[in-house]
Design an enzyme around this catalytic site. Structure first.
Site, PDB file in Angstrom:
ATOM      1  N   ASP A  24      -4.943   7.512  -3.637  1.00 53.21           N
ATOM      2  CA  ASP A  24      -4.428   6.175  -3.923  1.00 53.21           C
ATOM      3  C   ASP A  24      -5.617   5.261  -4.148  1.00 53.21           C
ATOM      4  O   ASP A  24      -6.656   5.400  -3.489  1.00 53.21           O
ATOM      5  CB  ASP A  24      -3.566   5.642  -2.783  1.00 53.21           C
ATOM      6  CG  ASP A  24      -2.912   4.303  -3.147  1.00 53.21           C
ATOM      7  OD1 ASP A  24      -1.978   4.314  -3.969  1.00 53.21           O
ATOM      8  OD2 ASP A  24      -3.353   3.264  -2.631  1.00 53.21           O
ATOM      9  N   GLU A  26      -6.782   1.032  -4.783  1.00 53.98           N
ATOM     10  CA  GLU A  26      -6.472  -0.393  -4.845  1.00 53.98           C
ATOM     11  C   GLU A  26      -7.476  -1.012  -5.800  1.00 53.98           C
ATOM     12  O   GLU A  26      -8.669  -0.670  -5.773  1.00 53.98           O
ATOM     13  CB  GLU A  26      -6.548  -1.043  -3.467  1.00 53.98           C
ATOM     14  CG  GLU A  26      -5.522  -0.515  -2.471  1.00 53.98           C
ATOM     15  CD  GLU A  26      -4.083  -0.751  -2.896  1.00 53.98           C
ATOM     16  OE1 GLU A  26      -3.831  -1.767  -3.580  1.00 53.98           O
ATOM     17  OE2 GLU A  26      -3.213   0.071  -2.550  1.00 53.98           O
ATOM     18  N   HIS A 182      -0.209  -1.108   0.611  1.00 54.24           N
ATOM     19  CA  HIS A 182      -1.280  -1.580  -0.265  1.00 54.24           C
ATOM     20  C   HIS A 182      -2.644  -1.494   0.403  1.00 54.24           C
ATOM     21  O   HIS A 182      -3.613  -2.090  -0.073  1.00 54.24           O
ATOM     22  CB  HIS A 182      -1.003  -2.985  -0.808  1.00 54.24           C
ATOM     23  CG  HIS A 182       0.332  -3.103  -1.471  1.00 54.24           C
ATOM     24  ND1 HIS A 182       0.689  -2.310  -2.545  1.00 54.24           N
ATOM     25  CD2 HIS A 182       1.416  -3.863  -1.195  1.00 54.24           C
ATOM     26  CE1 HIS A 182       1.929  -2.601  -2.907  1.00 54.24           C
ATOM     27  NE2 HIS A 182       2.392  -3.533  -2.100  1.00 54.24           N
ATOM     28  N   ASP A 187      -1.255   4.090   2.180  1.00 51.02           N
ATOM     29  CA  ASP A 187      -0.398   4.560   1.090  1.00 51.02           C
ATOM     30  C   ASP A 187      -0.637   6.039   0.792  1.00 51.02           C
ATOM     31  O   ASP A 187       0.300   6.778   0.468  1.00 51.02           O
ATOM     32  CB  ASP A 187      -0.624   3.723  -0.166  1.00 51.02           C
ATOM     33  CG  ASP A 187       0.015   2.342  -0.068  1.00 51.02           C
ATOM     34  OD1 ASP A 187       0.664   2.059   0.955  1.00 51.02           O
ATOM     35  OD2 ASP A 187      -0.149   1.540  -1.014  1.00 51.02           O
TER      36      ASP A 187
END
Length: 214
Positions: A24, A26, A182, A187
């Site tokens: 994941d 960000e 987030h 996540d």
């Protein structure tokens, strides 16, 4: 002549020699080429003795924006990242990505696999940002397949009729704290739980291995 029996409790035989690695990211925007990669997490998986998929190794990095990267204020508001906070302990892409690759290559060797494949929720987004960063730093020995991926949003839509991560987790009886969403690590942990749950449910339903493979 004795027919060779495939041990389907070995991970290398489950995904045609590929090691699933859940990731994941960000970011500071939606454009992988121009917007900053701010956080990256990855988790490998393994098979237990009964052939069920479980989480294995993990890594997590806060990442410094690359030079001249675009920073979208709305994206920072959405993910809650303060890029100026010294407590982030952010490192350069050129440190984070090779370290993640080392973990993945080690897992590939341990599981007897040939290559890794990205698993992510809405995977094209995460794959695009990772590949853009790999290109920026000219990273060597990329263990991932260049375009194959497993998208848990699509898989969850098939298995549970839900494509949103939190809703799919709820259907799968996976606890999900919206306040921690987030965060790349959180996540990734939840996406890993979801991916394992779907693969293991298919096994329990008799969907793999096939009874009469051609």
């Amino acid at each position: 002549m004795t027919e060779q029996v495939t041990d389907h409790n070995l991970l290398k035989h489950r995904f045609r020699g590929y090691l699933p690695v859940i990731i994941d990211v960000e970011t500071a925007g939606l454009n992988a080429k121009t917007d900053a990669l701010l956080e990256l997490a990855a988790i490998t998986v393994k098979m237990d003795q009964q052939g069920y998929l479980v989480p294995d190794q993990k890594c997590h990095f806060h990442i410094q924006p690359f030079e001249n990267a675009n920073i979208n204020a709305d994206s920072l508001k959405f993910n809650g990242i303060d890029i100026h906070n010294p407590l982030r302990g952010a490192v350069a892409e050129a440190i984070a990505i090779p370290e993640m690759f080392k973990m993945v290559r080690r897992a590939i060797k341990e599981q007897g696999c040939q290559r890794a494949v990205i698993v992510a929720h809405n995977a094209t987004f995460d794959q695009a940002f990772l590949q853009a960063a790999v290109k920026r730093i000219n990273a060597k020995r990329d263990p991932f397949h260049p375009f194959a991926m497993f998208d848990t949003a699509s898989l969850a839509g098939l298995m549970y009729g839900q494509t949103v991560l939190v809703k799919a987790c709820q259907i799968a009886n996976i606890a999900f704290d919206g306040k921690q969403a987030h965060s790349a690590l959180y996540d990734t942990e939840k996406t890993t739980e979801l991916f394992c749950a779907m693969v293991n449910r298919l096994k329990d339903l008799g969907g793999f291995p096939l009874l009469n493979p051609k």
